[in-house]
Design an enzyme around this catalytic site. Structure first.
Site, PDB file in Angstrom:
ATOM      1  N   LYS A 120     -10.950  -9.622  10.308  1.00  0.00           N
ATOM      2  CA  LYS A 120     -12.413  -9.729  10.331  1.00  0.00           C
ATOM      3  C   LYS A 120     -13.061  -8.349  10.418  1.00  0.00           C
ATOM      4  CE  LYS A 120     -14.924 -10.289  13.921  1.00  0.00           C
ATOM      5  NZ  LYS A 120     -15.509 -10.740  15.197  1.00  0.00           N
ATOM      6  N   ASP A 138     -16.643 -14.678  11.219  1.00  0.00           N
ATOM      7  CA  ASP A 138     -16.644 -14.728  12.681  1.00  0.00           C
ATOM      8  C   ASP A 138     -16.947 -16.159  13.117  1.00  0.00           C
ATOM      9  OD1 ASP A 138     -19.322 -15.060  12.143  1.00  0.00           O
ATOM     10  OD2 ASP A 138     -20.009 -13.477  13.498  1.00  0.00           O
TER      11      ASP A 138
END
Length: 213
Positions: A120, A138
């Site tokens: 991420k 996220d």
């Protein structure tokens, strides 16, 4: 959800916010990298409060590495998990100096090799610092994607790959920011503000609320 509906969703999001930006304060790819490492399980506001004091003093790999672990901790001690984050940042700075000429690499594999940098974080840096059309999923984006049915998946990697495949290409670069902001302020975890959402009529969430501003 079909292609036409997805296209209209992102058309509206773009019309409402043509140039979305991260809420993290940064001026260089390195500053963004450090801010994103710090943002794990922390708010952007909390990270900005710390980096607004840190960056005027040290905002390069050499400068932060020279601070040393204990001094760096003093700057970021208001952020959750600051001990492990400080250790990761010092190691990351050392690797950038020794292996990357103090530059942030524009490559996911190289980014993920840095301590404290997962998929991420790497995607955020690639997208926001370097303008590469990737999706950093996220908790907000995972929730919004599944709830609206824009792209469903059992884990973040599934959702990421489906978003990259399904979002119309002309919207992909900024989609990360639009979806985060939607999840952070409107399509919230406990009770989404459906009545105040500009894509309420296109969303496939069954239990819509009547909230409105």
């Amino acid at each position: 959800m079909n292609k036409d509906i997805r296209t209209e969703i992102f058309r509206r999001l773009k019309a409402d916010n043509p140039n979305p930006e991260t809420e993290l304060n940064y001026s260089t790819p390195f500053e963004l990298l450090i801010a994103v490492i710090l943002s794990a399980q922390a708010t952007d506001k909390g990270v900005n409060k710390a980096t607004d004091k840190l960056y005027p003093v040290a905002n390069t790999p050499e400068a932060i590495f020279s601070l040393g672990l204990d001094t760096l901790k003093e700057y970021i001690k208001t952020i959750g998990l600051f001990n492990s984050k400080a250790a990761n940042i010092i190691k990351t700075c050392q690797i950038l100096i020794e292996q990357h000429n103090s530059e942030v690499p524009q490559d996911r594999t190289a980014l993920e090799a840095l301590p404290g940098v997962g998929r991420k974080t790497a995607n955020v840096v690639l997208n926001t610092a370097f303008g590469i059309p990737v999706m950093a999923v996220d908790t907000h984006i995972f929730r919004v994607s599944n709830r609206t049915k824009i792209a469903t998946g059992k884990n973040v990697v599934e959702v990421e790959k489906r978003l990259v495949r399904l979002i119309p290409k002309e919207y992909l670069l900024d989609a990360h920011h639009w979806l985060i902001l939607l999840g952070r302020y409107t399509c919230t975890a406990r009770k989404p503000k459906c009545g105040a959402c500009l894509i309420e009529d296109l969303c496939e969430f069954k239990d819509k609320t009547e909230y409105s501003d």
